[in-house]
Design an enzyme around this catalytic site. Structure first.
Site, PDB file in Angstrom:
ATOM      1  N   SER A 202      61.934  22.924  -0.347  1.00  0.00           N
ATOM      2  CA  SER A 202      62.543  23.995  -1.112  1.00  0.00           C
ATOM      3  C   SER A 202      61.508  25.101  -1.341  1.00  0.00           C
ATOM      4  O   SER A 202      60.891  25.590  -0.403  1.00  0.00           O
ATOM      5  CB  SER A 202      63.120  23.455  -2.423  1.00  0.00           C
ATOM      6  OG  SER A 202      63.829  24.446  -3.120  1.00  0.00           O
ATOM      7  N   ASP A 445      72.479  22.681   3.781  1.00  0.00           N
ATOM      8  CA  ASP A 445      71.810  23.267   2.622  1.00  0.00           C
ATOM      9  C   ASP A 445      72.673  24.393   2.063  1.00  0.00           C
ATOM     10  O   ASP A 445      73.087  25.291   2.794  1.00  0.00           O
ATOM     11  CB  ASP A 445      70.439  23.809   3.050  1.00  0.00           C
ATOM     12  CG  ASP A 445      69.546  24.207   1.892  1.00  0.00           C
ATOM     13  OD1 ASP A 445      70.062  24.543   0.809  1.00  0.00           O
ATOM     14  OD2 ASP A 445      68.307  24.187   2.070  1.00  0.00           O
ATOM     15  N   HIS A 482      70.357  20.172   0.292  1.00  0.00           N
ATOM     16  CA  HIS A 482      69.072  20.795  -0.026  1.00  0.00           C
ATOM     17  C   HIS A 482      67.997  19.731  -0.262  1.00  0.00           C
ATOM     18  O   HIS A 482      67.921  19.136  -1.335  1.00  0.00           O
ATOM     19  CB  HIS A 482      69.218  21.689  -1.249  1.00  0.00           C
ATOM     20  CG  HIS A 482      68.007  22.510  -1.544  1.00  0.00           C
ATOM     21  ND1 HIS A 482      67.493  23.425  -0.662  1.00  0.00           N
ATOM     22  CD2 HIS A 482      67.184  22.532  -2.623  1.00  0.00           C
ATOM     23  CE1 HIS A 482      66.417  23.984  -1.178  1.00  0.00           C
ATOM     24  NE2 HIS A 482      66.212  23.460  -2.367  1.00  0.00           N
TER      25      HIS A 482
END
Length: 564
Positions: A202, A445, A482
């Site tokens: 991330s 994602d 994600h």
């Protein structure tokens, strides 16, 4: 940890150089790290400007992290802060908080653990290896691991009022802390680390990509997961998405604002996921609940045609025309009123059914993204506007989005300048020193698009004359949301693959990934019921696709990574 192989050097390099041929990758490997033992813990001395708040020996056992725990070996824990100051802009106290964990049995390596989100918290320095529900961590593998809060004391976006805190968050905290941590490693073990790595997912993946550009001499290996390397643009896209979804909401919050969670039912997103599978699942040679050939899928899938259209009110089994139009706009990428693209497109992927996808698309815009845009990514900060959903819906794509590229005293770096890796498609310095980089990204994602990562890798290939794969490889993870989750095989170890490439010269031709079905230590509830709970698949370096070759449909050995 795996034993890292190292090919012989010397004569082979000289012979190939004389013939005008490039040496094989194994011959270009860096020398493997040497194990060592911890010499001192409580006797460590802080450098000028560094303050220790705790230095102690920790026995082997569990370490609390993210609401659970991970096992750690016996190690030395050092906690502290550095670069303390009082801001002349907002009057607040700032420092770079950190934690360094030094295992008794050391593998000779150093890892900078790049944390995610807004940072602001010193997460336990255990070291992620990639994916969800990891079976081990870098500390247990013998790495010395450092973690930081990136220069501000809480995950509150108001630190963005201070220009230096913005820089620290973007790139400077990593640059300042890395040499300090390396010096402490050298003190603790009586010699410097032989090899240094940085890893994160991330925003942590963004930190890693930024380090590859800004600090190519600091790290031998870079591991970047689901990287938000265009994070300010992605945040604008989140607000754009909220504006598309708000008219679809069928309920209001207690504040009288649109409740985005009611824009789509979970059942409708399952219907969308099934429609993508129906058109694309077989493209990799097997109907198995995984879209392996994502690029071909985008050409084949048609939202208007392939998803049933509701004709008698909203139902789980269909999408109404307004819902389809909103999704089409969001998946095509955020744009201003002139059609100029602000952020990347998103691929249609079965991962849209994941709870994490829904969280990012329908909950995050009014919380994380509105705050980040108002205080961190806008120049000057937009402190005069109501926050939350009101900010998200009032954000103007023509007037406000350009603020991520703006400067104005005392903010002498724009958000895109301090957040994005400069010259991300070049990386000549990393390549020249023999560094290696692995990037992975879940294709489901909901906040950072894997399309953006694929486009970056295409530019990297063009810059390096089609030979970027000699030092950087990108691994899409089908269906993964994600950093983890979604209907995917999301448990994998990218760190071992990276070390084996850096020190053994073995470029990863695939990485084994496993599902976390029922019975797993950390189950993924979104593993489909029809899958074997321990299904395995090969993750392939882009643009190769895992194609079924025959055999057990639940085993990775039945697939091969095939280039298009």
């Amino acid at each position: 940890m795996n034993t890292f192989r190292l090919a012989a050097l010397g004569g082979a390099i000289a012979l190939l150089a004389a013939c005008g041929s490039r040496p094989p990758d194994a011959a270009m490997a860096m020398k493997a790290a040497r194990p060592g033992e911890l010499h001192t813990c409580e006797g460590l001395e802080a450098a000028p400007g560094v303050v220790f708040t705790a230095v102690r020996s920790v026995p082997a056992g569990p370490v609390a992290v993210r609401g659970g725990s991970e096992q750690a070996p016996a190690h030395c824990l050092v906690q502290g802060r550095m670069a303390e100051r009082t801001s002349t802009v907002d009057g607040q106290r700032y420092a770079i908080g950190f934690e360094l964990r030094l295992p008794q049995a050391w593998n000779g390596r150093f890892l900078f653990q790049a944390n995610g989100g807004l940072d602001g918290v010193v997460v336990p320095a255990l070291g992620g290896i990639g994916g969800g529900g990891p079976r081990t961590n870098a500390l247990s593998m013998g790495f010395a691991v450092v973690s930081s809060d990136a220069g501000h004391p809480a995950p509150n976006p108001r630190f963005g009022l201070d220009p230096q805190a913005r820089r620290d968050y973007g790139y400077s905290a990593v640059a300042q802390l890395t040499p300090v941590a390396k010096q402490l490693v050298a003190q603790a073990y009586g010699r410097p680390a032989d090899r240094s790595y940085i890893a994160g997912c991330s925003n942590g993946g963004r930190h890693a990509m930024v380090a590859a550009s800004r600090l190519p001499q600091a790290f031998d290996g870079v591991l970047a997961g689901n990287p938000g390397f265009h994070l300010p643009r992605a945040a604008v896209a989140q607000l754009y998405g909220a504006q598309q979804y708000a008219p679809l909401a069928t309920a209001r919050t207690p504040q009288g604002e649109p409740d985005l969670q009611t824009a789509f039912t979970p059942g409708q997103l399952q219907t969308l996921s099934r429609a993508v599978l129906a058109r694309c699942d077989m493209l990799d040679g097997l109907t198995d609940g995984i879209v392996g050939d994502l690029k071909s899928c985008q050409a084949r899938f048609n939202l208007g045609r392939d998803v049933p259209t509701c004709t008698a009110g909203r139902q789980d089994s269909c999408l109404d025309p307004a819902q389809k139009m909103a999704l089409a706009r969001v998946f095509a990428g955020a744009r201003d009123s002139n059609g100029r693209q602000i952020y990347s497109s998103f691929p249609f992927d079965p991962g849209v059914s994941g709870a994490n996808w829904r969280e990012w698309k329908l909950a995050s815009p009014a919380t994380r993204d509105a705050g980040a845009m108002a205080f961190i990514f806008s120049t000057p900060p937009m402190t005069d506007r109501p926050q939350g959903m009101a900010f998200a819906l009032g954000f103007d794509m023509d007037r406000d989005a350009p603020r991520i590229d703006a400067t104005q005293a005392p903010y002498d770096e724009s958000a895109m300048a301090f957040m994005a890796p400069p010259n991300a498609e070049r990386l000549q310095s990393l390549r020249a020193r023999g560094g290696r980089m692995i990037v992975y990204h879940g294709t489901g994602d909901g906040v950072f698009s894997s399309d953006d990562t694929a486009a970056w890798y295409d530019r990297l290939q063009a810059t390096h004359a089609g030979r970027a794969g000699e030092f950087v490889r990108y691994f899409p993870v089908p269906g993964m949301n994600h950093c983890s989750g979604g209907p995917s095989t999301d448990q994998f170890d990218m760190l071992t693959a990276l070390v084996d490439w850096v020190e053994g010269g073995h470029a990863p031709e695939q990485v084994l990934a496993e599902a976390r079905g029922p019975g797993s230590p950390q189950p993924n509830p979104e593993v489909p019921a029809g899958w074997a709970p321990d299904r395995t698949r090969p993750l392939c370096p882009y643009p190769a696709v895992a194609r079924f070759r025959g055999g057990d449909t639940e085993r990775a050995t039945s697939f091969a990574c095939v280039a298009p």
